[in-house]
Motif scaffolding. Structure first.
Motif, PDB file in Angstrom:
ATOM      1  N   ILE A  77       0.851  -1.189   0.000  1.00 62.03           N
ATOM      2  CA  ILE A  77       0.000   0.000   0.000  1.00 62.03           C
ATOM      3  C   ILE A  77       0.890   1.244   0.000  1.00 62.03           C
ATOM      4  O   ILE A  77       1.810   1.357   0.795  1.00 62.03           O
ATOM      5  N   LYS A  78       0.606   2.178  -0.915  1.00 62.33           N
ATOM      6  CA  LYS A  78       1.370   3.425  -0.939  1.00 62.33           C
ATOM      7  C   LYS A  78       0.901   4.313   0.214  1.00 62.33           C
ATOM      8  O   LYS A  78      -0.290   4.521   0.405  1.00 62.33           O
ATOM      9  N   VAL A  79       1.864   4.822   0.972  1.00 61.67           N
ATOM     10  CA  VAL A  79       1.595   5.677   2.121  1.00 61.67           C
ATOM     11  C   VAL A  79       2.190   7.049   1.852  1.00 61.67           C
ATOM     12  O   VAL A  79       3.309   7.167   1.349  1.00 61.67           O
ATOM     13  N   GLU A  80       1.434   8.077   2.183  1.00 59.92           N
ATOM     14  CA  GLU A  80       1.918   9.454   2.087  1.00 59.92           C
ATOM     15  C   GLU A  80       1.953  10.041   3.490  1.00 59.92           C
ATOM     16  O   GLU A  80       0.969   9.965   4.222  1.00 59.92           O
ATOM     17  N   LEU A  81       3.071  10.613   3.860  1.00 58.25           N
ATOM     18  CA  LEU A  81       3.178  11.355   5.111  1.00 58.25           C
ATOM     19  C   LEU A  81       3.315  12.825   4.762  1.00 58.25           C
ATOM     20  O   LEU A  81       4.174  13.198   3.947  1.00 58.25           O
ATOM     21  N   ASP A  82       2.451  13.658   5.347  1.00 53.69           N
ATOM     22  CA  ASP A  82       2.454  15.100   5.093  1.00 53.69           C
ATOM     23  C   ASP A  82       3.011  15.839   6.298  1.00 53.69           C
ATOM     24  O   ASP A  82       2.521  15.672   7.419  1.00 53.69           O
ATOM     25  N   PHE A  83       4.008  16.676   6.041  1.00 56.36           N
ATOM     26  CA  PHE A  83       4.644  17.467   7.084  1.00 56.36           C
ATOM     27  C   PHE A  83       4.346  18.940   6.833  1.00 56.36           C
ATOM     28  O   PHE A  83       4.342  19.388   5.685  1.00 56.36           O
ATOM     29  N   SER A  84       4.108  19.696   7.893  1.00 60.90           N
ATOM     30  CA  SER A  84       3.727  21.099   7.750  1.00 60.90           C
ATOM     31  C   SER A  84       4.842  21.917   7.101  1.00 60.90           C
ATOM     32  O   SER A  84       6.030  21.634   7.260  1.00 60.90           O
ATOM     33  N   ALA A  85       4.427  22.953   6.389  1.00 63.28           N
ATOM     34  CA  ALA A  85       5.384  23.868   5.771  1.00 63.28           C
ATOM     35  C   ALA A  85       6.232  24.552   6.835  1.00 63.28           C
ATOM     36  O   ALA A  85       7.422  24.802   6.626  1.00 63.28           O
ATOM     37  N   GLU A  86       5.633  24.813   7.993  1.00 65.07           N
ATOM     38  CA  GLU A  86       6.382  25.460   9.077  1.00 65.07           C
ATOM     39  C   GLU A  86       7.524  24.572   9.555  1.00 65.07           C
ATOM     40  O   GLU A  86       8.618  25.045   9.845  1.00 65.07           O
ATOM     41  N   GLU A  87       7.279  23.269   9.660  1.00 67.74           N
ATOM     42  CA  GLU A  87       8.315  22.346  10.131  1.00 67.74           C
ATOM     43  C   GLU A  87       9.439  22.192   9.117  1.00 67.74           C
ATOM     44  O   GLU A  87      10.613  22.119   9.475  1.00 67.74           O
ATOM     45  N   THR A  88       9.090  22.134   7.857  1.00 71.97           N
ATOM     46  CA  THR A  88      10.083  21.815   6.830  1.00 71.97           C
ATOM     47  C   THR A  88      10.794  23.047   6.279  1.00 71.97           C
ATOM     48  O   THR A  88      11.814  22.908   5.617  1.00 71.97           O
ATOM     49  N   GLY A  89      10.246  24.238   6.553  1.00 68.80           N
ATOM     50  CA  GLY A  89      10.913  25.470   6.127  1.00 68.80           C
ATOM     51  C   GLY A  89      11.141  25.519   4.630  1.00 68.80           C
ATOM     52  O   GLY A  89      10.247  25.238   3.847  1.00 68.80           O
ATOM     53  N   ASP A  90      12.371  25.815   4.240  1.00 74.30           N
ATOM     54  CA  ASP A  90      12.717  25.957   2.822  1.00 74.30           C
ATOM     55  C   ASP A  90      13.258  24.678   2.206  1.00 74.30           C
ATOM     56  O   ASP A  90      13.820  24.705   1.121  1.00 74.30           O
ATOM     57  N   ARG A  91      13.115  23.553   2.913  1.00 77.26           N
ATOM     58  CA  ARG A  91      13.632  22.285   2.376  1.00 77.26           C
ATOM     59  C   ARG A  91      12.973  22.005   1.023  1.00 77.26           C
ATOM     60  O   ARG A  91      11.761  22.034   0.884  1.00 77.26           O
ATOM     61  N   LYS A  92      13.784  21.712   0.053  1.00 83.38           N
ATOM     62  CA  LYS A  92      13.302  21.449  -1.300  1.00 83.38           C
ATOM     63  C   LYS A  92      13.564  19.992  -1.638  1.00 83.38           C
ATOM     64  O   LYS A  92      14.693  19.520  -1.527  1.00 83.38           O
ATOM     65  N   PRO A  93      12.530  19.259  -2.066  1.00 83.17           N
ATOM     66  CA  PRO A  93      12.729  17.855  -2.449  1.00 83.17           C
ATOM     67  C   PRO A  93      13.475  17.763  -3.776  1.00 83.17           C
ATOM     68  O   PRO A  93      13.656  18.772  -4.465  1.00 83.17           O
ATOM     69  N   PRO A  94      13.884  16.556  -4.150  1.00 86.52           N
ATOM     70  CA  PRO A  94      14.592  16.391  -5.427  1.00 86.52           C
ATOM     71  C   PRO A  94      13.812  16.922  -6.627  1.00 86.52           C
ATOM     72  O   PRO A  94      14.411  17.361  -7.600  1.00 86.52           O
ATOM     73  N   ALA A  95      12.477  16.904  -6.572  1.00 88.81           N
ATOM     74  CA  ALA A  95      11.666  17.418  -7.686  1.00 88.81           C
ATOM     75  C   ALA A  95      10.445  18.135  -7.129  1.00 88.81           C
ATOM     76  O   ALA A  95       9.738  17.590  -6.289  1.00 88.81           O
ATOM     77  N   MET A  96      10.235  19.353  -7.593  1.00 87.04           N
ATOM     78  CA  MET A  96       9.053  20.132  -7.222  1.00 87.04           C
ATOM     79  C   MET A  96       8.002  19.922  -8.313  1.00 87.04           C
ATOM     80  O   MET A  96       8.323  19.580  -9.451  1.00 87.04           O
ATOM     81  N   PHE A  97       6.742  20.155  -7.981  1.00 86.78           N
ATOM     82  CA  PHE A  97       5.640  19.958  -8.922  1.00 86.78           C
ATOM     83  C   PHE A  97       5.873  20.733 -10.211  1.00 86.78           C
ATOM     84  O   PHE A  97       5.709  20.194 -11.302  1.00 86.78           O
ATOM     85  N   GLU A  98       6.260  22.007 -10.092  1.00 90.14           N
ATOM     86  CA  GLU A  98       6.449  22.841 -11.278  1.00 90.14           C
ATOM     87  C   GLU A  98       7.520  22.256 -12.201  1.00 90.14           C
ATOM     88  O   GLU A  98       7.388  22.283 -13.422  1.00 90.14           O
ATOM     89  N   GLU A  99       8.581  21.731 -11.614  1.00 87.23           N
ATOM     90  CA  GLU A  99       9.659  21.134 -12.406  1.00 87.23           C
ATOM     91  C   GLU A  99       9.181  19.897 -13.139  1.00 87.23           C
ATOM     92  O   GLU A  99       9.499  19.669 -14.308  1.00 87.23           O
ATOM     93  N   LEU A 100       8.407  19.059 -12.437  1.00 86.87           N
ATOM     94  CA  LEU A 100       7.878  17.841 -13.071  1.00 86.87           C
ATOM     95  C   LEU A 100       6.913  18.194 -14.202  1.00 86.87           C
ATOM     96  O   LEU A 100       6.944  17.588 -15.261  1.00 86.87           O
ATOM     97  N   ALA A 101       6.057  19.181 -13.961  1.00 91.04           N
ATOM     98  CA  ALA A 101       5.079  19.595 -14.985  1.00 91.04           C
ATOM     99  C   ALA A 101       5.799  20.136 -16.217  1.00 91.04           C
ATOM    100  O   ALA A 101       5.433  19.817 -17.356  1.00 91.04           O
TER     101      ALA A 101
END
Length: 106
Positions: A77-101
């Motif tokens: 089963i695919k699981v998604e964990l969501d973390f608040s923007a406040e907690e993660t600050g400016d952390r950028k994942p390997p790919a952002m939605f805009e980049e993928l699009a």
């Protein structure tokens, strides 16, 4: 959290964002793509997944949105964990939605 997504013409971007739906890889998925939970402790969670050898995908729509981590549980089963923007600050994942699009539309 309950995410409702309509899969039509935008299937490529949806699969690029949350991962390909593969019934052989994730046979437990069925018609439900994934389950999502609010979470805290992003750095600890990533360290734990790494220590267990669990593959995961990090995503974020934009720098102001929640930080998402996707992985498969032992039943597939695919699981998604969501973390608040406040907690993660400016952390950028390997790919952002805009980049993928942009990559898919070119």
């Amino acid at each position: 959290l309950l995410h409702v997504v309509q899969w039509e013409d935008d299937r490529d971007i949806n699969e690029a964002y949350v991962g390909k739906i593969d019934q052989e890889l994730a046979p437990g998925g069925g018609r439900i793509d994934h389950i999502a939970f609010d979470a805290t402790g992003l750095h600890d969670v990533l360290a734990r997944l790494d220590s267990l050898g669990i593959d995961y995908i990090e995503r974020r729509v934009d720098i102001n949105s929640r930080y998402q981590v996707f992985f498969h549980d032992p039943n597939g089963i695919k699981v998604e964990l969501d973390f608040s923007a406040e907690e993660t600050g400016d952390r950028k994942p390997p790919a952002m939605f805009e980049e993928l699009a942009a990559e898919i539309s070119s």
